[in-house]
Design a protein around this motif. Structure first.
Motif, PDB file in Angstrom:
ATOM      1  N   ARG A 185      -4.990  -0.349   7.189  1.00 40.91           N
ATOM      2  CA  ARG A 185      -4.576   1.200   8.173  1.00 40.91           C
ATOM      3  C   ARG A 185      -5.017   2.304   7.694  1.00 40.91           C
ATOM      4  O   ARG A 185      -4.761   2.410   6.296  1.00 40.91           O
ATOM      5  CB  ARG A 185      -3.137   0.903   8.363  1.00 40.91           C
ATOM      6  CG  ARG A 185      -2.669  -0.312   9.198  1.00 40.91           C
ATOM      7  CD  ARG A 185      -1.322  -0.305   9.523  1.00 40.91           C
ATOM      8  NE  ARG A 185      -0.835  -1.416  10.024  1.00 40.91           N
ATOM      9  CZ  ARG A 185       0.533  -1.857  10.616  1.00 40.91           C
ATOM     10  NH1 ARG A 185       1.446  -0.858  10.412  1.00 40.91           N
ATOM     11  NH2 ARG A 185       0.671  -3.194  11.015  1.00 40.91           N
ATOM     12  N   GLU A 187      -4.124   5.110   7.195  1.00 42.16           N
ATOM     13  CA  GLU A 187      -2.777   5.967   7.089  1.00 42.16           C
ATOM     14  C   GLU A 187      -3.088   7.482   6.783  1.00 42.16           C
ATOM     15  O   GLU A 187      -3.969   7.713   5.938  1.00 42.16           O
ATOM     16  CB  GLU A 187      -1.771   5.254   5.728  1.00 42.16           C
ATOM     17  CG  GLU A 187      -1.257   4.098   6.058  1.00 42.16           C
ATOM     18  CD  GLU A 187      -0.158   3.861   7.133  1.00 42.16           C
ATOM     19  OE1 GLU A 187       0.285   4.955   7.847  1.00 42.16           O
ATOM     20  OE2 GLU A 187       0.344   2.824   7.513  1.00 42.16           O
ATOM     21  N   PHE A 195       3.930   1.999  -1.481  1.00 44.75           N
ATOM     22  CA  PHE A 195       4.850   1.823   0.014  1.00 44.75           C
ATOM     23  C   PHE A 195       3.910   1.800   0.990  1.00 44.75           C
ATOM     24  O   PHE A 195       3.915   1.131   1.783  1.00 44.75           O
ATOM     25  CB  PHE A 195       6.011   2.715  -0.235  1.00 44.75           C
ATOM     26  CG  PHE A 195       6.923   2.543   1.045  1.00 44.75           C
ATOM     27  CD1 PHE A 195       7.508   1.454   1.086  1.00 44.75           C
ATOM     28  CD2 PHE A 195       6.697   3.259   2.257  1.00 44.75           C
ATOM     29  CE1 PHE A 195       8.507   1.265   2.152  1.00 44.75           C
ATOM     30  CE2 PHE A 195       7.365   2.987   3.340  1.00 44.75           C
ATOM     31  CZ  PHE A 195       8.343   2.093   3.197  1.00 44.75           C
ATOM     32  N   ARG A 196       3.427   3.041   1.009  1.00 46.80           N
ATOM     33  CA  ARG A 196       2.420   3.229   2.051  1.00 46.80           C
ATOM     34  C   ARG A 196       0.680   3.039   1.645  1.00 46.80           C
ATOM     35  O   ARG A 196       0.369   4.292   1.086  1.00 46.80           O
ATOM     36  CB  ARG A 196       2.879   4.334   2.900  1.00 46.80           C
ATOM     37  CG  ARG A 196       2.038   4.681   4.222  1.00 46.80           C
ATOM     38  CD  ARG A 196       2.611   5.655   5.097  1.00 46.80           C
ATOM     39  NE  ARG A 196       3.997   5.423   5.463  1.00 46.80           N
ATOM     40  CZ  ARG A 196       4.352   4.697   6.153  1.00 46.80           C
ATOM     41  NH1 ARG A 196       3.459   3.852   6.837  1.00 46.80           N
ATOM     42  NH2 ARG A 196       5.707   4.503   6.660  1.00 46.80           N
ATOM     43  N   SER A 197       0.258   2.056   1.989  1.00 49.15           N
ATOM     44  CA  SER A 197      -1.196   2.037   1.485  1.00 49.15           C
ATOM     45  C   SER A 197      -1.935   1.882   2.548  1.00 49.15           C
ATOM     46  O   SER A 197      -1.930   1.767   3.782  1.00 49.15           O
ATOM     47  CB  SER A 197      -1.409   0.905   0.330  1.00 49.15           C
ATOM     48  OG  SER A 197      -0.382   1.080  -0.403  1.00 49.15           O
ATOM     49  N   GLU A 269      11.599   0.663   5.551  1.00 47.68           N
ATOM     50  CA  GLU A 269      11.152  -0.602   5.825  1.00 47.68           C
ATOM     51  C   GLU A 269      10.571  -1.638   5.063  1.00 47.68           C
ATOM     52  O   GLU A 269       9.556  -1.208   4.553  1.00 47.68           O
ATOM     53  CB  GLU A 269      10.544  -0.607   7.500  1.00 47.68           C
ATOM     54  CG  GLU A 269      10.253  -1.552   7.964  1.00 47.68           C
ATOM     55  CD  GLU A 269       9.605  -1.442   9.263  1.00 47.68           C
ATOM     56  OE1 GLU A 269       9.649  -0.672   9.887  1.00 47.68           O
ATOM     57  OE2 GLU A 269       8.717  -2.559   9.567  1.00 47.68           O
ATOM     58  N   LEU A 270      10.929  -2.809   5.098  1.00 51.77           N
ATOM     59  CA  LEU A 270      10.355  -3.605   4.389  1.00 51.77           C
ATOM     60  C   LEU A 270       9.640  -4.831   5.324  1.00 51.77           C
ATOM     61  O   LEU A 270       8.590  -5.341   5.078  1.00 51.77           O
ATOM     62  CB  LEU A 270      11.524  -4.809   3.748  1.00 51.77           C
ATOM     63  CG  LEU A 270      12.194  -4.449   2.386  1.00 51.77           C
ATOM     64  CD1 LEU A 270      13.013  -5.469   1.958  1.00 51.77           C
ATOM     65  CD2 LEU A 270      11.029  -4.357   1.285  1.00 51.77           C
ATOM     66  N   SER A 311       7.800 -10.060  10.479  1.00 48.62           N
ATOM     67  CA  SER A 311       6.554  -9.451   9.798  1.00 48.62           C
ATOM     68  C   SER A 311       6.673  -8.660   8.522  1.00 48.62           C
ATOM     69  O   SER A 311       7.536  -7.649   8.658  1.00 48.62           O
ATOM     70  CB  SER A 311       5.654  -8.445  10.660  1.00 48.62           C
ATOM     71  OG  SER A 311       4.527  -7.918  10.228  1.00 48.62           O
ATOM     72  N   GLY A 313       5.705  -7.057   4.539  1.00 49.20           N
ATOM     73  CA  GLY A 313       5.092  -6.492   3.703  1.00 49.20           C
ATOM     74  C   GLY A 313       5.009  -7.060   2.351  1.00 49.20           C
ATOM     75  O   GLY A 313       6.119  -6.993   1.821  1.00 49.20           O
TER      76      GLY A 313
HETATM   77  P1  ATP Z   1       5.595   1.942   9.298  1.00 47.23           P
HETATM   78  O1  ATP Z   1       6.657   2.177  10.360  1.00 47.23           O
HETATM   79  O2  ATP Z   1       6.204   2.140   7.745  1.00 47.23           O
HETATM   80  O3  ATP Z   1       4.327   2.480   9.450  1.00 47.23           O
HETATM   81  P2  ATP Z   1       5.219  -0.321  10.851  1.00 47.23           P
HETATM   82  O4  ATP Z   1       6.442  -0.437  11.709  1.00 47.23           O
HETATM   83  O5  ATP Z   1       4.139   0.199  11.487  1.00 47.23           O
HETATM   84  O6  ATP Z   1       5.570   0.467   9.228  1.00 47.23           O
HETATM   85  P3  ATP Z   1       4.636  -3.049  11.246  1.00 47.23           P
HETATM   86  O7  ATP Z   1       3.246  -2.921  12.232  1.00 47.23           O
HETATM   87  O8  ATP Z   1       5.786  -3.561  11.843  1.00 47.23           O
HETATM   88  O9  ATP Z   1       4.746  -1.603  10.495  1.00 47.23           O
HETATM   89  O10 ATP Z   1       4.145  -3.853   9.875  1.00 47.23           O
HETATM   90  C1  ATP Z   1       4.640  -4.984   9.321  1.00 47.23           C
HETATM   91  C2  ATP Z   1       5.030  -4.822   7.748  1.00 47.23           C
HETATM   92  O11 ATP Z   1       3.905  -4.697   7.019  1.00 47.23           O
HETATM   93  C3  ATP Z   1       5.797  -3.580   7.508  1.00 47.23           C
HETATM   94  O12 ATP Z   1       7.258  -3.766   7.630  1.00 47.23           O
HETATM   95  C4  ATP Z   1       5.532  -3.211   6.155  1.00 47.23           C
HETATM   96  O13 ATP Z   1       6.231  -4.043   4.962  1.00 47.23           O
HETATM   97  C5  ATP Z   1       4.029  -3.682   6.097  1.00 47.23           C
HETATM   98  N1  ATP Z   1       3.116  -2.449   6.047  1.00 47.23           N
HETATM   99  C6  ATP Z   1       3.043  -1.844   7.237  1.00 47.23           C
HETATM  100  N2  ATP Z   1       2.070  -0.643   7.086  1.00 47.23           N
HETATM  101  C7  ATP Z   1       2.067  -0.601   5.769  1.00 47.23           C
HETATM  102  C8  ATP Z   1       1.385   0.172   4.783  1.00 47.23           C
HETATM  103  N3  ATP Z   1       0.646   1.151   5.164  1.00 47.23           N
HETATM  104  N4  ATP Z   1       1.204  -0.055   3.405  1.00 47.23           N
HETATM  105  C9  ATP Z   1       1.930  -1.153   3.022  1.00 47.23           C
HETATM  106  N5  ATP Z   1       2.790  -2.110   3.713  1.00 47.23           N
HETATM  107  C10 ATP Z   1       2.705  -1.787   5.213  1.00 47.23           C
END
Ligand code: ATP
Length: 453
Positions: A185, A187, A195-197, A269-270, A311, A313
């Motif tokens: 993604r 980001e 955590f957010r990669s 969120e995990l 789902s 991470g």
């Molecule tokens: P966030 O709100 O933190 O961006 P999300 O709700 O978009 O996350 P989901 O699409 O539900 O996340 O993805 C499922 C899981 O994938 C998340 O709970 C997280 O553990 C992991 N995940 C999502 N985006 C990332 C990211 N940029 N880096 C690391 N892990 C991620």
């Protein structure tokens, strides 16, 4: 109280001991990308394997899949990602920074890091949509017809292979398909270490159920996933369950739980557990023109199954386990020891093996023998450098649950006339209690394997 510097300490330990490095570090790094070093790669594999085993081996209603990262772009068009996988973006006209609009209260201002972007006085543009998918081109001509995307989640391959898996695996509803793998993604603001990669690993299950059973299975998955996090080392009380209100759920989701962990930088969120109805299969049936229905032999009914999706991470789970395991404590001699209290099942190294002295050939030979006995059964590290106390500390710091020392008592047991009880024993030292016991070498593998689980 949480040590305000704990994240810095964890990041430093990860680099110092080879868990996680900045990607492309010698070229200045690349924002949002990380490389897992020898211990990090093993830790990550152990967590993934634990999940895979729990999902596919220990139950007979889930099968695995390993789908391609790049799919026909029509898949991501039908799923809605091409048009709507967006985050709101604002620009700051003062510092030229770009920020995720719904997180400006958490993102530090680049010019005044003591303030968050929301509290700085820079003039901001109105939010606009920013698509998070990473684009590439396939083949030699780089025009619009060659555009493809790196998958933003692993789930879509599961939906588009639903029929093939159903036809080849002899599964009946309810059943699931599990997949662990990379997602990408773009980001806007990668942060909080891994955590957010922009490149990360997900572990996802799409669990297909009868339309009447969606809510029931959502509750069941909530219980199952909480138990899994406990099994790998996150205490139940540190995991918050958020029942996501309707306004914050995807429009097709009838129920969503977010599992959040108390990270040092906040409760975050995990994993998301979403009851997604028949939205995904319905969309792919419509767009591909291929039937994705299920035929229920018992009732002779044909319908599109509903889906519950846990789902998770993998990188976030690993980071949570690092945060949970990290501890500093004063030990008897007044020293400060840093220890990672990983559960043995995820610890990257299970046992350190040490000869008490490296210049005593009998000790070294016996230690190599013990190493050879354990190495095919578990990850071990042989270490003969420095005082024994320092070797224990080195293993504590990487979370090794057991250390085995071959000492003079071991040799005593080798001398002629040694009693059965004296024969071939070693010192087994436990990481958390620092207690030591004598164990016979022949009993060692079974004892350690039982503890590793
Ligand atoms: P966030 O709100 O933190 O961006 P999300 O709700 O978009 O996350 P989901 O699409 O539900 O996340 O993805 C499922 C899981 O994938 C998340 O709970 C997280 O553990 C992991 N995940 C999502 N985006 C990332 C990211 N940029 N880096 C690391 N892990 C991620």
């Amino acid at each position: 109280m949480v040590d305000p510097n704990v994240m810095e300490k964890i990041v430093a330990l990860c680099k110092r001991r080879g868990f996680i490095f900045q990607a492309s570090e010698i070229y200045g790094g690349l924002n949002g990308f990380w490389d897992y070093g020898p211990l990090g790669a093993q830790l990550k594999k152990n967590i993934r394997d634990h999940w895979w085993r729990a999902m596919t081996q220990l139950r007979d209603d889930i099968v695995g899949l390993d789908g391609a990262i790049i799919m026909n772009p029509a898949v991501l068009k039908a799923s809605g990602h091409v048009d709507t996988f967006n985050d709101p973006l604002v620009d700051c006209k003062t510092c030229q920074g770009r920020f995720r609009a719904d997180q400006v209260d958490k993102i530090p201002c680049p010019q005044k890091p003591s303030k968050c972007v929301a509290d700085c006085h820079g003039e901001k543009t109105a939010p606009r949509n920013f698509n998070l998918m990473l684009k590439t081109y396939l083949g030699p001509v780089q025009d619009e017809s060659a555009v493809a995307y790196l998958r933003p989640e692993t789930a879509q391959a599961i939906f588009v292979q639903f029929k093939n898996v159903l036809d080849t695996s002899r599964q009946k509803l309810p059943f699931g398909i599990a997949q662990a793998g990379k997602s990408f993604r773009n980001e806007i603001n990668p942060r909080n270490f891994t955590f957010r990669s922009r490149e990360f690993d997900q572990m996802e299950v799409e669990f297909f159920v009868h339309p009447d059973d969606g809510f029931k299975w959502t509750e069941q998955w909530l219980a199952d996933r909480l138990a899994w996090y406990e099994a790998v080392g996150l205490p139940r009380e540190k995991i918050h369950v958020l029942d996501v209100p309707e306004a914050d759920r995807a429009f097709y989701s009838k129920k969503t739980y977010d599992l959040e962990y108390e990270f040092p930088f906040g409760v975050q969120e995990l994993e998301g557990i979403a009851y997604r109805t028949n939205y995904d299969l319905g969309k792919h049936q419509e767009a591909s023109g291929k039937p994705l229905e299920y035929f229920d032999e018992a009732t002779k009914a044909k319908f599109i199954p509903h889906v519950v999706e846990p789902s998770a991470g993998l990188d976030r789970t690993l980071l949570a386990l690092l945060c949970e395991a990290y501890a500093e404590e004063r030990v008897a001699d007044g020293d400060l020891r840093t220890v990672l209290r990983f559960k043995p099942c995820v610890a990257p190294v299970k046992a350190g093996v040490f000869p008490l002295l490296k210049n005593k050939p009998e000790l070294v030979a016996k230690a190599r023998e013990v190493e050879a006995l354990l190495r095919p059964r578990m990850a071990v590290q042989y270490d003969d450098g420095g005082a024994i106390g320092r070797r224990y500390r080195r293993q504590d710091e990487i979370g090794t649950p057991f250390c085995v020392t071959i000492d003079f008592e071991t040799l005593e047991g080798i001398r002629e006339g040694a009693t059965a009880g004296e024969k071939n024993t070693v010192t087994l030292r436990h990481r958390d209690s620092m207690e030591q016991e004598r164990v016979s070498i022949s009993a060692l593998p079974a004892k350690l394997l039982a503890a590793i689980g």
